[in-house]
Scaffold this active site. Structure first.
Site, PDB file in Angstrom:
ATOM      1  N   CYS A 279      16.356   0.685  -6.944  1.00 15.77           N
ATOM      2  CA  CYS A 279      15.884  -0.689  -5.958  1.00 15.77           C
ATOM      3  C   CYS A 279      16.778  -1.742  -5.905  1.00 15.77           C
ATOM      4  O   CYS A 279      16.598  -2.453  -4.836  1.00 15.77           O
ATOM      5  CB  CYS A 279      14.558  -0.448  -6.216  1.00 15.77           C
ATOM      6  SG  CYS A 279      13.448   0.561  -6.055  1.00 15.77           S
TER       7      CYS A 279
ATOM      8  N   HIS B 102       9.506   5.645  -1.262  1.00 13.86           N
ATOM      9  CA  HIS B 102      10.838   5.700  -0.762  1.00 13.86           C
ATOM     10  C   HIS B 102      11.623   6.985  -1.571  1.00 13.86           C
ATOM     11  O   HIS B 102      11.248   7.388  -2.613  1.00 13.86           O
ATOM     12  CB  HIS B 102      11.754   4.287  -1.069  1.00 13.86           C
ATOM     13  CG  HIS B 102      11.496   3.211  -0.392  1.00 13.86           C
ATOM     14  ND1 HIS B 102      11.549   1.941  -1.256  1.00 13.86           N
ATOM     15  CD2 HIS B 102      11.220   3.002   0.744  1.00 13.86           C
ATOM     16  CE1 HIS B 102      11.087   1.061  -0.143  1.00 13.86           C
ATOM     17  NE2 HIS B 102      10.822   1.589   0.900  1.00 13.86           N
TER      18      HIS B 102
ATOM     19  N   GLU C 152      14.068   1.733   6.105  1.00 11.65           N
ATOM     20  CA  GLU C 152      14.007   0.982   4.706  1.00 11.65           C
ATOM     21  C   GLU C 152      15.174   1.057   3.953  1.00 11.65           C
ATOM     22  O   GLU C 152      15.412   0.735   2.877  1.00 11.65           O
ATOM     23  CB  GLU C 152      12.765   1.570   4.171  1.00 11.65           C
ATOM     24  CG  GLU C 152      11.489   1.829   4.651  1.00 11.65           C
ATOM     25  CD  GLU C 152      10.795   0.590   4.342  1.00 11.65           C
ATOM     26  OE1 GLU C 152      10.697  -0.052   3.079  1.00 11.65           O
ATOM     27  OE2 GLU C 152      10.108  -0.018   5.144  1.00 11.65           O
TER      28      GLU C 152
ATOM     29  N   VAL D 265       2.361   2.408  -5.789  1.00  5.93           N
ATOM     30  CA  VAL D 265       1.107   2.460  -6.736  1.00  5.93           C
ATOM     31  C   VAL D 265       1.369   1.178  -7.923  1.00  5.93           C
ATOM     32  O   VAL D 265       0.338   0.697  -8.263  1.00  5.93           O
ATOM     33  CB  VAL D 265       1.271   3.632  -7.697  1.00  5.93           C
ATOM     34  CG1 VAL D 265       0.018   3.997  -8.753  1.00  5.93           C
ATOM     35  CG2 VAL D 265       1.264   5.078  -6.717  1.00  5.93           C
TER      36      VAL D 265
ATOM     37  N   ASP E 168      14.417   7.044  -2.891  1.00  3.38           N
ATOM     38  CA  ASP E 168      14.884   6.625  -4.100  1.00  3.38           C
ATOM     39  C   ASP E 168      13.981   6.864  -5.410  1.00  3.38           C
ATOM     40  O   ASP E 168      14.473   6.486  -6.488  1.00  3.38           O
ATOM     41  CB  ASP E 168      15.668   5.359  -4.213  1.00  3.38           C
ATOM     42  CG  ASP E 168      15.102   4.162  -3.960  1.00  3.38           C
ATOM     43  OD1 ASP E 168      13.957   4.186  -3.871  1.00  3.38           O
ATOM     44  OD2 ASP E 168      15.648   3.135  -3.962  1.00  3.38           O
TER      45      ASP E 168
ATOM     46  N   HIS F 233       5.090  -8.591   4.588  1.00  4.57           N
ATOM     47  CA  HIS F 233       6.028  -9.400   3.739  1.00  4.57           C
ATOM     48  C   HIS F 233       7.477  -9.031   3.716  1.00  4.57           C
ATOM     49  O   HIS F 233       8.177  -9.813   3.614  1.00  4.57           O
ATOM     50  CB  HIS F 233       5.394  -9.185   2.274  1.00  4.57           C
ATOM     51  CG  HIS F 233       5.583  -8.147   1.366  1.00  4.57           C
ATOM     52  ND1 HIS F 233       4.831  -6.871   1.639  1.00  4.57           N
ATOM     53  CD2 HIS F 233       6.247  -7.865   0.452  1.00  4.57           C
ATOM     54  CE1 HIS F 233       5.290  -6.001   0.992  1.00  4.57           C
ATOM     55  NE2 HIS F 233       6.110  -6.697   0.227  1.00  4.57           N
TER      56      HIS F 233
ATOM     57  N   PHE G 103       0.788  -1.419  -0.005  1.00  4.74           N
ATOM     58  CA  PHE G 103       0.062  -0.011   0.017  1.00  4.74           C
ATOM     59  C   PHE G 103       0.806   1.409  -0.087  1.00  4.74           C
ATOM     60  O   PHE G 103       1.902   1.224   0.741  1.00  4.74           O
ATOM     61  CB  PHE G 103      -0.943   0.053   1.350  1.00  4.74           C
ATOM     62  CG  PHE G 103      -1.845   1.170   1.492  1.00  4.74           C
ATOM     63  CD1 PHE G 103      -2.670   1.500   0.468  1.00  4.74           C
ATOM     64  CD2 PHE G 103      -1.745   1.968   2.526  1.00  4.74           C
ATOM     65  CE1 PHE G 103      -3.734   2.660   0.593  1.00  4.74           C
ATOM     66  CE2 PHE G 103      -2.399   3.022   2.597  1.00  4.74           C
ATOM     67  CZ  PHE G 103      -3.437   3.501   1.702  1.00  4.74           C
TER      68      PHE G 103
HETATM   69  N1  LIG Z   1      12.488  -0.416  -3.598  1.00  2.00           N
HETATM   70  C1  LIG Z   1      11.401  -1.214  -4.140  1.00  2.00           C
HETATM   71  C2  LIG Z   1      10.585  -1.743  -3.320  1.00  2.00           C
HETATM   72  C3  LIG Z   1       9.504  -2.308  -3.801  1.00  2.00           C
HETATM   73  C4  LIG Z   1       8.679  -3.202  -2.976  1.00  2.00           C
HETATM   74  N2  LIG Z   1       7.642  -3.781  -3.661  1.00  2.00           N
HETATM   75  C5  LIG Z   1       6.783  -4.934  -3.245  1.00  2.00           C
HETATM   76  O1  LIG Z   1       7.070  -5.317  -2.167  1.00  2.00           O
HETATM   77  C6  LIG Z   1       5.652  -5.182  -3.843  1.00  2.00           C
HETATM   78  C7  LIG Z   1       5.344  -6.661  -3.573  1.00  2.00           C
HETATM   79  C8  LIG Z   1       4.041  -7.229  -4.276  1.00  2.00           C
HETATM   80  O2  LIG Z   1       3.040  -6.389  -4.139  1.00  2.00           O
HETATM   81  O3  LIG Z   1       3.905  -8.456  -4.558  1.00  2.00           O
HETATM   82  C9  LIG Z   1       8.252  -2.328  -1.697  1.00  2.00           C
HETATM   83  O4  LIG Z   1       7.121  -1.708  -1.951  1.00  2.00           O
HETATM   84  O5  LIG Z   1       8.692  -2.292  -0.720  1.00  2.00           O
END
Ligand SMILES: NCCC[C@H](NC(=O)CCC(=O)O)C(=O)O
Length: 446
Positions: free
Chosen positions: A370, A249, A174, A26, A251, A137, A23
Site C-alpha cells: 500500500c 483492495h 482506487e 478491518v 492488493d 477522506h 468502512f
Molecule cells: N491501501 C491501503 C489503504 C488504507 C486506507 N486506510 C485509511 O484510510 C484509514 C484511515 C483511518 O481510519 O484513520 C484505506 O482504507 O483506503
C-alpha cells in the site's frame, strides 16, 4: 536497453492518526481512537525505503499532503481565519475534521494507475490519479496528488498525466492497488491486470456487507486514457465474498511482478478464466506466466487479511529470483509464517523474505505494498525523474532530521482540534517542498 521498476513510497504526514474512517477495512475500523505516533510512522516508512535503496532497488519518496484540508473545510461552510475554521469544525463537526485530517495519502498504491511506455500506443508513460471516490477522506487527495506527480515526473516528453476520473461511484477508482502489470522485462510490452469490485452500468454480483470501491467502468476508462490495446489488458472481478471479509483492495489478496502472480485461491470471481487469459495474453508477449496460488487450507482469507501476506512487494534480484517484502505481522501468524518458509524453499521464483516493522501504517490497513507506487522506467525515463526525490544516504538523513524536527510522537483524537497542528504541518511541508524540489504543490503555497 536497461529498465527498472522504481518504487515511490508515501512519506507519512504529520497528522497520521486512527479515526476509523474506512468502512470495509478491518484494521482501520478496529483501531479507531487509538493514539498514533506520526514520528514513528514516518521513520518506519523511511527505514523500508532506505533498506530497499541499499539493496540496489530504485526508490523514491512521494510527499504527503497538508492536513487538515482547510480548503475542504471552507468549501463545507466553515469560515474565518484558518485557526477559526479548525476550531469551528472541531466543535460543530468533529467527524468532518477527522476526515480532512487523515494522512491517508501515505498509501501511494492508491495515488494513481501507471502504464509504462512499453504498453501504450504513444510510447509515453501514463499516470491517472485515482479519484478515491468511495471514502470522503480519500476523495480530497487527487488534486494535490496530481500536482505532486507532475513535480515528480515533470518531463512532458516522457510522462503524461491524466486527471482523476469523474468523482462519482460509477467511476470509483482506487488506483494501482487494483492494478498489476506483468511482463518479461520491465521495458518489454506487458499485460495489465485491472481488478474491480463491481460493475456500475450493467448487472452482476457484488459484495453484500462492505463496499466495492472500484468499478469495471473505471478500469476501462483508465485503459482507454492510457492507450492500451485489447491484447494488453485483462479485467478481473474481485471475489465479492472476500471483499466482505475485509479484502477492500485487490492488493490485500494478490501481488504480481514480472511474469509471476502470487495470489490466494479465493482472489477472483472467475479465477480459472482470469489465470488462463493472463497466461494466453502474456504468452503472446513472449513471457511465461507463473501463478503461485495459496490454498485456503494453508492460509485462510482471514489470516491473509490479518497478516497482509499478499500486501507484499515482489522485487526482482539480479539473478532473476525474487524477494518478498512482508510486514512483521506475517511472522506473528503461525499459518502464514509456515507458508512463507515453504514458499522460499519451494524452488520457485520467490526465494527470500524481508520483514519490516510497519505497525503504525498496518493499524490503518496499509502494508508494504500500500505504501508504494510502482513505476516501470527505462533508463532514459529514470533520468527524467526529479532527482531530488530519489532515496540515498543523504536524503535518508535529511528526512529523518526533518521528521525529528517537525513531527509529534503522539496524536489522539482531541489533538486534531488544535490549530497549531496545521501550522506545524505547513512549516514541515514548506520545508519538504524545498528538500524534494517540488515547487508550490500545496494549496497553502498557492
Ligand atoms: N491501501 C491501503 C489503504 C488504507 C486506507 N486506510 C485509511 O484510510 C484509514 C484511515 C483511518 O481510519 O484513520 C484505506 O482504507 O483506503
Amino acid at each position: 536497453m536497461k529498465a527498472f521498476e522504481a518504487n515511490f513510497d508515501g512519506l507519512v504526514g504529520p497528522t497520521h492518526n486512527y479515526s476509523g474512517l474506512s468502512f470495509g477495512n478491518v484494521a482501520s475500523t478496529s483501531n479507531l481512537k487509538q493514539a498514533s505516533n506520526p514520528r514513528l510512522a514516518a521513520k518506519q516508512g523511511l527505514l523500508k525505503m532506505k533498506a530497499l535503496a541499499d539493496l540496489g532497488f530504485k526508490q523514491g519518496v512521494f510527499a504527503p499532503q497538508a492536513r487538515p484540508s482547510i480548503k475542504t473545510l471552507r468549501g463545507l461552510g466553515f469560515t474565518g481565519k484558518d485557526a477559526d475554521v479548525i476550531r469551528q469544525a472541531a466543535k460543530e463537526a468533529p467527524a468532518i475534521l477527522a476526515n480532512v485530517s487523515s494522512a491517508s495519502c501515505m498509501w501511494t498504491a492508491n495515488a494513481a494507475t501507471v502504464s509504462p511506455s512499453a504498453d501504450t500506443q504513444d510510447g509515453c508513460l501514463h499516470f491517472t490519479a485515482a479519484n478515491l471516490n468511495n471514502k470522503f477522506h480519500r476523495s480530497i487527495e487527487h488534486p494535490t496528488t496530481s500536482r505532486i506527480l507532475r513535480a515528480m515526473f515533470p518531463d512532458e516528453y516522457y510522462f503524461i498525466h491524466h486527471d482523476a476520473l469523474p468523482a462519482v461511484a460509477a467511476f470509483g477508482d482506487e488506483g494501482a492497488a487494483n492494478h498489476t502489470r506483468f511482463c518479461a522485462e520491465y521495458d518489454s510490452p506487458g499485460v495489465e491486470l485491472f481488478v474491480y469490485g463491481k460493475k456500475a452500468f450493467s448487472a452482476g454480483v457484488e459484495p453484500q456487507k462492505y463496499p466495492a470501491r472500484h468499478t469495471l467502468e473505471a478500469c476501462e476508462a483508465v485503459a482507454r486514457l492510457h492507450g492500451l490495446d485489447e491484447g494488453s489488458v485483462v479485467y478481473a472481478q474481485q471475489n465479492p465474498e472476500v471483499i466482505d471479509l475485509g479484502v477492500f483492495h485487490n492488493d490485500v489478496i494478490s501481488v504480481g511482478n514480472r511474469n509471476v502472480l502470487f495470489h490466494h485461491q479465493e482472489s477472483f470471481l472467475d479465477q480459472a478464466n482470469v489465470l488462463a487469459e493472463l497466461k494466453r495474453k502474456l504468452a503472446a508477449k513472449g513471457a511465461d506466466f507463473i501463478a503461485i496460488e495459496v490454498p485456503t487450507a494453508k492460509v485462510s482469507v482471514l489470516d491473509a487479511v490479518k497478516s497482509y501476506l499478499f500486501n507484499s512487494q515482489l522485487l526482482s534480484k539480479a539473478d532473476g529470483k525474487m524477494i518478498i517484502v512482508v510486514p512483521e505481522e506475517c511472522r506473528n501468524n503461525a499459518a502464514v509464517s509456515a507458508y512463507l518458509d515453504e514458499l522460499i524453499s519451494s524452488g520457485g521464483p520467490i526465494n527470500e523474505v524481508k520483514i519490516f516493522d510497519l505497525k503504525q501504517s498496518m493499524q490503518n490497513g496499509g502494508g508494504p505494498a500500500c505504501l508504494r507506487l510502482r513505476v516501470a522506467l527505462t533508463e532514459a525515463e529514470l533520468a527524467a525523474v526529479n532527482p531530488a526525490i530519489m532515496m540515498n544516504d543523504r536524503l535518508f538523513d535529511t528526512l529523518n532530521t526533518w521528521v525529528d524536527k517537525h513531527y509529534r510522537d503522539q496524536l489522539a483524537e482531541a489533538d486534531l482540534a488544535d490549530p497549531s497542528l496545521y501550522e506545524e504541518c505547513k512549516t514541515a511541508l514548506d520545508e519538504l517542498t524545498q528538500i524534494l524540489k517540488l515547487g508550490s504543490v500545496y494549496p497553502f503555497q498557492r
